[in-house]
Scaffold this motif. Structure first.
Motif, PDB file in Angstrom:
ATOM      1  N   THR A  61       0.807  -1.223   0.000  1.00  0.00           N
ATOM      2  CA  THR A  61       0.000   0.000   0.000  1.00  0.00           C
ATOM      3  C   THR A  61       0.840   1.274   0.000  1.00  0.00           C
ATOM      4  N   SER A  62       2.070   1.213   0.544  1.00  0.00           N
ATOM      5  CA  SER A  62       2.947   2.382   0.501  1.00  0.00           C
ATOM      6  C   SER A  62       4.390   1.920   0.531  1.00  0.00           C
ATOM      7  N   THR A  67      -0.543   3.437  -2.806  1.00  0.00           N
ATOM      8  CA  THR A  67      -1.123   4.783  -2.763  1.00  0.00           C
ATOM      9  C   THR A  67      -0.071   5.867  -2.548  1.00  0.00           C
ATOM     10  N   SER A  68       1.042   5.528  -1.894  1.00  0.00           N
ATOM     11  CA  SER A  68       2.046   6.533  -1.554  1.00  0.00           C
ATOM     12  C   SER A  68       3.447   6.000  -1.830  1.00  0.00           C
ATOM     13  N   SER A  82      -0.418   1.921 -12.042  1.00  0.00           N
ATOM     14  CA  SER A  82      -0.638   1.830 -10.589  1.00  0.00           C
ATOM     15  C   SER A  82      -1.823   2.738 -10.262  1.00  0.00           C
ATOM     16  N   SER A 110      -4.108   3.166  -8.046  1.00  0.00           N
ATOM     17  CA  SER A 110      -4.441   3.741  -6.741  1.00  0.00           C
ATOM     18  C   SER A 110      -3.405   4.752  -6.267  1.00  0.00           C
ATOM     19  N   LEU A 111      -2.285   4.848  -6.975  1.00  0.00           N
ATOM     20  CA  LEU A 111      -1.202   5.731  -6.552  1.00  0.00           C
ATOM     21  C   LEU A 111      -1.681   7.175  -6.497  1.00  0.00           C
ATOM     22  N   LYS A 112      -1.513   7.803  -5.335  1.00  0.00           N
ATOM     23  CA  LYS A 112      -1.993   9.164  -5.134  1.00  0.00           C
ATOM     24  C   LYS A 112      -0.866  10.173  -4.981  1.00  0.00           C
ATOM     25  N   CYS A 136      -2.123   6.257 -14.026  1.00  0.00           N
ATOM     26  CA  CYS A 136      -2.193   6.358 -12.563  1.00  0.00           C
ATOM     27  C   CYS A 136      -3.364   7.291 -12.257  1.00  0.00           C
ATOM     28  N   ALA A 180      -5.394   7.997  -9.890  1.00  0.00           N
ATOM     29  CA  ALA A 180      -5.578   8.734  -8.632  1.00  0.00           C
ATOM     30  C   ALA A 180      -4.427   9.693  -8.340  1.00  0.00           C
ATOM     31  N   ASP A 192       3.969  10.465   3.070  1.00  0.00           N
ATOM     32  CA  ASP A 192       3.355   9.366   3.823  1.00  0.00           C
ATOM     33  C   ASP A 192       3.229   9.685   5.307  1.00  0.00           C
TER      34      ASP A 192
END
Length: 230
Positions: A78-79, A100-101, A118, A120-122, A146, A148, A225
């Protein structure tokens, strides 16, 4: 059954075979990391090369190098907080659906399709730099799809991080994906340079990207993060 070491060697071979004009420097860096300190277990070596599937959740590692396609397709991380990462290769973090991060305070460039897919990568938080020989700063299709990805922090105070081609941001908020907008945070000392640079200006003038100074934002004292900057 393939071992992490075998996976790493296969990744290097794939990089050499599939990348036009592969850099001897990149390949030798990766090989040196493998040979110098591989300790087995989970695809990470003692001296820090990413070349295999890793556990789920939030990952912190002292890895310095990521192989071609190192974590491509991972659906559990997730990160990533990689404070020592400097060398990346094409598709190292491609199609990581749960990511995400991404924070790598020493990373100065991207590679083709580095994070592409990716979805969900924000947030991305990196050092950034200008052109570095064969490394083209933000390389082609780096963040493509990407969906997000709406926040990028570039911390280099002495030079602007250049874009090789704005296709790096295809189907992201930075190019207005789904009517969204991306935000770029840079040091105040470089703010005017980003606003004037031809490639960044294309996004800025289109109204799909906002440029703000790091100073005075939450990112002045912490990474994307939430890790404190010491």
């Amino acid at each position: 059954m393939a071992t992490p070491l075998t996976d790493a060697i296969n990744a290097l071979t794939a990089y050499a075979n599939e990348t036009t004009g592969a850099s001897d420097t990149t390949l030798s860096d990766a090989v040196e990391s493998l040979v110098a300190g591989y300790s087995g277990g989970g695809g990470w070596s003692a001296d820090g090369i990413i070349a295999g599937t890793e556990p789920s959740g939030a990952i912190t590692s002292i890895a310095t190098t990521a192989c071609f396609g190192a974590l491509a397709g991972n659906s559990a991380i997730t990160s990533l907080y990689l404070p020592l990462l400097e060398t990346v290769n094409e598709r190292s973090f491609n199609a990581m659906s749960a990511l995400t991060s991404f924070v790598a305070p020493k990373m100065t460039y991207t590679q083709n399709y580095l994070f592409a897919g990716s979805t969900s990568l924000k947030t991305i938080d990196i050092l950034g730099a200008a052109l570095l020989g064969y490394r083209s700063a933000i390389a082609n299709n780096s963040f493509e799809n990407c969906h997000a990805f709406d926040t990028m922090i570039i911390r280099n105070t002495s030079e602007l991080m250049r874009i090789n081609h704005i296709n790096a941001f295809n189907n992201t908020p930075f190019r207005g994906y789904n009517s969204l907008t991306g935000t770029l945070y840079v040091p105040q000392a470089q703010l005017a340079n980003y606003q004037a640079d031809a490639q960044w200006k294309t996004l800025y003038d289109a109204g799909t990207m906002i440029i703000l100074p790091i100073e005075g934002s939450i990112y002045e004292t912490q990474y994307a993060d939430g890790t404190p900057i010491t």
